[in-house]
Design an enzyme around this catalytic site. Structure first.
Site, mmCIF file in Angstrom:
data_model
loop_
_atom_site.group_PDB
_atom_site.id
_atom_site.type_symbol
_atom_site.label_atom_id
_atom_site.label_comp_id
_atom_site.label_asym_id
_atom_site.label_seq_id
_atom_site.Cartn_x
_atom_site.Cartn_y
_atom_site.Cartn_z
ATOM 1 N N HIS A 120 -14.361 -11.015 13.373
ATOM 2 C CA HIS A 120 -13.883 -9.998 12.451
ATOM 3 C C HIS A 120 -14.878 -9.073 12.034
ATOM 4 C CE1 HIS A 120 -15.666 -11.719 8.756
ATOM 5 N NE2 HIS A 120 -15.352 -13.173 9.428
ATOM 6 N N ASP B 7 -15.051 -6.972 9.106
ATOM 7 C CA ASP B 7 -15.354 -6.691 8.043
ATOM 8 C C ASP B 7 -16.181 -7.645 7.472
ATOM 9 O OD1 ASP B 7 -13.295 -8.887 7.909
ATOM 10 O OD2 ASP B 7 -12.811 -8.650 5.830
ATOM 11 N N ASP C 153 -21.954 -12.514 8.928
ATOM 12 C CA ASP C 153 -20.349 -13.058 8.927
ATOM 13 C C ASP C 153 -19.648 -11.750 8.805
ATOM 14 O OD1 ASP C 153 -17.947 -13.890 8.223
ATOM 15 O OD2 ASP C 153 -18.624 -14.570 6.328
ATOM 16 N N GLU D 153 -10.337 -10.027 7.432
ATOM 17 C CA GLU D 153 -10.255 -11.500 7.392
ATOM 18 C C GLU D 153 -10.847 -12.041 6.032
ATOM 19 O OE1 GLU D 153 -12.109 -15.803 8.039
ATOM 20 O OE2 GLU D 153 -13.225 -13.895 7.194
ATOM 21 N N GLU D 154 -11.770 -11.405 5.459
ATOM 22 C CA GLU D 154 -12.393 -11.777 4.165
ATOM 23 C C GLU D 154 -11.609 -11.727 3.166
ATOM 24 O OE1 GLU D 154 -15.247 -13.353 4.015
ATOM 25 O OE2 GLU D 154 -16.319 -12.884 5.499
ATOM 26 N N ASP E 18 -16.999 -17.613 14.363
ATOM 27 C CA ASP E 18 -17.189 -17.285 12.906
ATOM 28 C C ASP E 18 -17.624 -18.369 12.082
ATOM 29 O OD1 ASP E 18 -16.927 -15.740 10.638
ATOM 30 O OD2 ASP E 18 -14.829 -16.028 10.393
ATOM 31 N N HIS F 77 -22.149 -14.557 2.807
ATOM 32 C CA HIS F 77 -21.710 -13.738 1.289
ATOM 33 C C HIS F 77 -22.644 -13.649 0.536
ATOM 34 C CE1 HIS F 77 -17.274 -15.434 2.160
ATOM 35 N NE2 HIS F 77 -17.811 -14.709 3.224
HETATM 36 ZN ZN ZN Z 1 -16.293 -15.034 8.611
#
Ligand code: ZN
Length: 439
Positions: A94, A96, A157, A191-192, A214, A396
């Site tokens: 992903h 994003d 990520d 995705e997030e 991921d 994150h």
């Molecule tokens: Zn991810």
């Protein structure tokens, strides 16, 4: 036989790709209802579609939702034992990044030949990657590490996964002598915010099996996610002038408080780990007349999931009995289910991943994710999709970091996977030809 390994130049290019991708701001927005949730995600998607074309994927395209699709056609020679029999394999990551930590203006820091010890991030001296808090740092001595400057997230990520897939595609272009079946690539948006597969068209993607890149640690393969529901509890009270309320007022605020108070302590996110389920009140708003309470319900089995929901209903019934005149409703909505239920129906997608990891000289580590992935939804949409490590750590956060060596191993494992699928397809019946058409 071609040795499946990235050389020094491949690694250099992978690093250059990764550093380039993380500098493009692609934060998604959980409050947006647009698709993609933020237009800026397309800034990277567009670049990726262009780079895929340059790598020879003639059908590479970005669609209206910012998804990128491309094909590396099969190159098995005529008469090869697996010709026409290898299923199309999807590789997915992903674009994003997480919405809760600043994702604009990322300044990637490259540390070559990491010597061990703590790492002070240059943009904010209070941000220190402590070796004591990051046991994986000790596993990465001598590696090239990439961090942010401490003021933003890094975006490994999942741009590590994106760079790994791009590197695998580049390697395939450089090694036409390496024989493989059809490969489909997809880069998704949002995705997030849990909407990564909202516009994913499994049929036109045309892959029979897929893998997301991921995950986190080297050699980890994840075939389990939570079963997830959300519950909305609505409390309707009865408002009366508080000076004249005796025997009449039914206060929804107090009812809500009584419900929260009775939640079993042993099933909260802050008191559970590993395979334990939880019930999480995460949003409560309202007033004396009406309160809306939102809950997340999570468990690895549907049975345990329903037990948590039943316990919530039992608490609601008990509290209703204590506040005559109140009306409380419970509405449960399905979010996603544990993909292990689906993968168990056709486990070779997982077994071949383990085999590919072993070919790297590593012992595969099978893990369950206390969360969901795009792969969980895809698995229920008919495309079995376990998750492979991408290398990123401390997702994150502004302390996110990744090892280039672990990224290289992730790119290599996807190449081994393609070889494993070819070998196991020899002598099998012919598979349906992949459509290989991107939208
Ligand atoms: Zn991810």
């Amino acid at each position: 036989m071609t040795a499946i390994a990235l050389d020094a130049n491949d690694r250099k290019q992978m690093l250059a790709r990764f550093v380039r991708y993380v500098q493009v701001d692609t934060q998604s927005d959980e409050n947006s209802t647009a698709s993609p949730s933020t237009e800026k995600q397309k800034n990277l998607a567009r670049v990726l579609a262009e780079e895929l074309k340059q790598l020879g994927c003639r059908d590479a395209v970005m669609d209206d939702w910012g998804y990128v699709y491309a094909t590396v056609p099969a190159n098995l020679p005529k008469g090869h034992a697996a010709e026409g029999k290898v299923p199309a394999i999807g590789l997915i990551a992903h674009v994003d990044t997480y919405h809760g930590t600043l994702g604009a203006g990322v300044k990637p820091q490259v540390i070559e030949a990491y010597q061990g010890g703590d790492i002070v991030l240059p943009g904010d001296a209070r941000q220190v990657l402590r070796a004591a808090d990051n046991p994986n740092l000790a596993r990465c001595k001598g590696h090239t590490l990439i961090t942010s400057d401490g003021t933003t997230l890094l975006g490994a990520d999942d741009k590590a996964g994106v760079a790994e897939i791009m590197t695998a595609v580049a390697w395939l272009a450089k090694h036409p002598e390496f024989h493989h079946g059809p490969v489909r690539v997809a880069f998704t948006t949002d995705e997030e915010v849990g909407r990564g597969t909202e516009h994913f068209d499994v049929a036109s993607f045309g892959a029979q099996y897929a893998y997301t890149l991921d995950g986190s640690d080297l050699a980890e393969i994840e075939d389990e996610t939570f079963c997830a529901d959300s519950a909305l509890v609505v409390v309707e009270g009865h408002d009366v002038h508080p000076g004249y309320a005796k025997g009449k007022l039914v206060n929804a605020v107090r009812v809500a408080g009584a419900i929260v108070e009775r939640l079993p302590r042993e099933f909260l996110p802050e008191s559970t780990d590993q395979r334990q389920p939880y019930l999480h009140p995460y949003d409560v708003r309202g007033d004396v007349t009406r309160v809306e309470m939102k809950f997340l319900v999570r468990a690895f089995t549907e049975e345990e999931l329903h037990q948590r929901e039943e316990s919530l209903r039992a608490i609601v019934r008990e509290v209703e009995g204590l506040f005559p005149g109140v009306r409380v409703t419970v509405q449960v909505k399905e979010s996603y289910r544990n993909m292990a239920y689906k993968i168990a129906q056709d486990p070779k997608v997982l077994e071949y991943a383990f085999e590919a990891v072993r070919r790297l000289g590593l012992e595969p580590v099978r893990r369950a994710i206390r969360g969901g992935t795009d792969g969980a939804r895809l698995s229920f949409m008919g495309l079995l999709t376990p998750n492979i490590w991408a290398g990123g750590q401390s997702f994150h956060s502004v302390q996110e970091w990744v090892s280039l060596e672990w990224m290289a191993k992730a790119a290599e494992v996807t190449l081994h996977l393609l070889a494993v699928w070819v070998e196991h397809s020899e002598g099998q019946g012919r598979t349906q030809k992949a459509t290989g058409t991107a939208r």
